[in-house]
Design a protein around this motif. Structure first.
Motif, PDB file in Angstrom:
ATOM      1  N   LYS A 203       0.818  -1.215   0.000  1.00  0.00           N
ATOM      2  CA  LYS A 203       0.000   0.000   0.000  1.00  0.00           C
ATOM      3  C   LYS A 203       0.849   1.260   0.000  1.00  0.00           C
ATOM      4  N   SER A 204       2.101   1.129   0.433  1.00  0.00           N
ATOM      5  CA  SER A 204       2.951   2.313   0.610  1.00  0.00           C
ATOM      6  C   SER A 204       3.658   2.747  -0.664  1.00  0.00           C
ATOM      7  N   LEU A 205       3.508   1.985  -1.740  1.00  0.00           N
ATOM      8  CA  LEU A 205       4.259   2.270  -2.961  1.00  0.00           C
ATOM      9  C   LEU A 205       3.783   3.573  -3.595  1.00  0.00           C
ATOM     10  N   ASN A 206       4.745   4.452  -3.908  1.00  0.00           N
ATOM     11  CA  ASN A 206       4.417   5.758  -4.479  1.00  0.00           C
ATOM     12  C   ASN A 206       4.692   5.749  -5.981  1.00  0.00           C
ATOM     13  N   VAL A 207       3.891   4.970  -6.695  1.00  0.00           N
ATOM     14  CA  VAL A 207       4.083   4.847  -8.137  1.00  0.00           C
ATOM     15  C   VAL A 207       2.750   4.447  -8.765  1.00  0.00           C
ATOM     16  N   ASP A 208       2.482   4.981  -9.947  1.00  0.00           N
ATOM     17  CA  ASP A 208       1.309   4.528 -10.698  1.00  0.00           C
ATOM     18  C   ASP A 208       1.623   3.155 -11.279  1.00  0.00           C
ATOM     19  N   TYR A 209       0.706   2.228 -11.127  1.00  0.00           N
ATOM     20  CA  TYR A 209       0.993   0.876 -11.593  1.00  0.00           C
ATOM     21  C   TYR A 209      -0.209   0.262 -12.301  1.00  0.00           C
ATOM     22  N   LYS A 210       0.101  -0.776 -13.074  1.00  0.00           N
ATOM     23  CA  LYS A 210      -0.935  -1.617 -13.664  1.00  0.00           C
ATOM     24  C   LYS A 210      -0.978  -2.929 -12.899  1.00  0.00           C
ATOM     25  N   HIS A 211      -2.119  -3.570 -12.943  1.00  0.00           N
ATOM     26  CA  HIS A 211      -2.308  -4.799 -12.173  1.00  0.00           C
ATOM     27  C   HIS A 211      -2.958  -5.839 -13.079  1.00  0.00           C
ATOM     28  N   PHE A 212      -2.228  -6.929 -13.323  1.00  0.00           N
ATOM     29  CA  PHE A 212      -2.770  -8.056 -14.077  1.00  0.00           C
ATOM     30  C   PHE A 212      -2.995  -9.221 -13.120  1.00  0.00           C
ATOM     31  N   HIS A 213      -4.120  -9.873 -13.259  1.00  0.00           N
ATOM     32  CA  HIS A 213      -4.473 -11.007 -12.399  1.00  0.00           C
ATOM     33  C   HIS A 213      -4.651 -12.255 -13.256  1.00  0.00           C
ATOM     34  N   ILE A 214      -4.090 -13.372 -12.769  1.00  0.00           N
ATOM     35  CA  ILE A 214      -4.201 -14.640 -13.487  1.00  0.00           C
ATOM     36  C   ILE A 214      -5.183 -15.544 -12.756  1.00  0.00           C
ATOM     37  N   GLU A 215      -6.136 -16.075 -13.508  1.00  0.00           N
ATOM     38  CA  GLU A 215      -7.129 -16.978 -12.920  1.00  0.00           C
ATOM     39  C   GLU A 215      -7.600 -17.960 -13.986  1.00  0.00           C
ATOM     40  N   TYR A 216      -7.527 -19.251 -13.657  1.00  0.00           N
ATOM     41  CA  TYR A 216      -7.961 -20.318 -14.570  1.00  0.00           C
ATOM     42  C   TYR A 216      -7.330 -20.187 -15.951  1.00  0.00           C
ATOM     43  N   GLY A 217      -6.043 -19.818 -15.974  1.00  0.00           N
ATOM     44  CA  GLY A 217      -5.306 -19.749 -17.227  1.00  0.00           C
ATOM     45  C   GLY A 217      -5.487 -18.469 -18.006  1.00  0.00           C
ATOM     46  N   SER A 218      -6.360 -17.591 -17.534  1.00  0.00           N
ATOM     47  CA  SER A 218      -6.615 -16.324 -18.219  1.00  0.00           C
ATOM     48  C   SER A 218      -5.921 -15.171 -17.496  1.00  0.00           C
ATOM     49  N   ILE A 219      -5.506 -14.171 -18.253  1.00  0.00           N
ATOM     50  CA  ILE A 219      -4.881 -12.984 -17.704  1.00  0.00           C
ATOM     51  C   ILE A 219      -5.765 -11.790 -18.014  1.00  0.00           C
ATOM     52  N   HIS A 220      -6.172 -11.078 -16.956  1.00  0.00           N
ATOM     53  CA  HIS A 220      -6.975  -9.874 -17.209  1.00  0.00           C
ATOM     54  C   HIS A 220      -6.462  -8.715 -16.370  1.00  0.00           C
ATOM     55  N   GLU A 221      -6.631  -7.510 -16.894  1.00  0.00           N
ATOM     56  CA  GLU A 221      -6.176  -6.334 -16.174  1.00  0.00           C
ATOM     57  C   GLU A 221      -7.219  -5.899 -15.163  1.00  0.00           C
ATOM     58  N   VAL A 222      -6.766  -5.623 -13.951  1.00  0.00           N
ATOM     59  CA  VAL A 222      -7.632  -5.149 -12.869  1.00  0.00           C
ATOM     60  C   VAL A 222      -7.602  -3.631 -12.900  1.00  0.00           C
TER      61      VAL A 222
END
Length: 223
Positions: A203-222
């Motif tokens: 939570k303390s990270l001071n950077v804009d980031y992207k978040h990808f989540h892997i579930e059941y073999g699929s990758i989607h952006e959160v």
């Protein structure tokens, strides 16, 4: 902004029977800070391995730093790896080498003369707050200190892309925060693309980031 990674219909597998990543399509812009999350066994580390050519795509296209990794030649793969920094959860330091020599390795591979490499190593040891440990070997350091050596090694040659697999998973709070600060600094100050596999986004990270989540073999952006 150019994309440093482009995946199209990418499938990854360790055997012909089980597909771990199934027809994933995504891209990552140069200079991004990206987190990859997912349950244990979802394929996070598998995806990371594919990004530095340790696992060949089963199907589809995977381009990293302008190099197509599906069917890549050894020479092109070696060229790509000279521009990557990789941080493993289990450090992967050479036990028989001093910490200075471990950090120096990517510099020598990239053609730095020894005097310049030694000067860079000295700066990096100060940067990761280990200049008081010069001359030591990995087995003489704590786990957190070993990971800081691994982080210095990954940063040594100013890579275009840093790949980190659970880099703070086993570390104390001090070393964990230092690792995050180093990754954040590389991204903010040097515009290095950073991709981190993790169970928990700090939570303390001071950077804009992207978040990808892997579930059941699929990758989607959160979002």
């Amino acid at each position: 902004m150019d994309n440093v990674i482009i995946a199209k219909d990418l499938s990854l597998s360790y055997s012909n029977n089980e597909t771990i990543i199934n027809k994933a399509t995504f891209s990552i812009s140069s200079g991004s800070f990206v987190f990859i999350t997912g349950a244990s066994g979802s394929g996070k580390s598998t995806l990371l391995k594919s990004l530095f050519g340790a696992l060949n795509p089963k199907q589809g296209s995977l381009v990293v730093g302008g190099v197509e990794l599906n069917g890549v030649s050894r020479s092109k793969l070696n060229f790509l790896r000279r521009h990557l920094g990789i941080v493993f959860q289990d450090y992967k330091l050479v036990k028989e080498w001093s910490i200075e020599k471990n950090i120096m390795l990517p510099l020598l591979i990239n053609g730095y003369v020894k005097s310049v490499a030694l000067n860079q190593v000295e700066k990096l040891l100060k940067h990761v707050r280990l200049n008081h440990q010069t001359g030591k070997y990995p087995f003489e350091l704590s786990g957190g200190e070993q990971q800081r050596v691994a982080m210095a090694r990954a940063l040594a040659h100013n890579p275009i892309l840093i790949l980190a697999d659970e880099p703070t998973g086993n570390l104390d709070e001090y070393s964990s925060q230092l690792i995050w600060n180093l990754l954040e600094g590389a991204n903010n100050q040097l515009k290095t693309t950073v991709i981190v596999v993790t169970h928990h986004i700090p939570k303390s990270l001071n950077v804009d980031y992207k978040h990808f989540h892997i579930e059941y073999g699929s990758i989607h952006e959160v979002r």
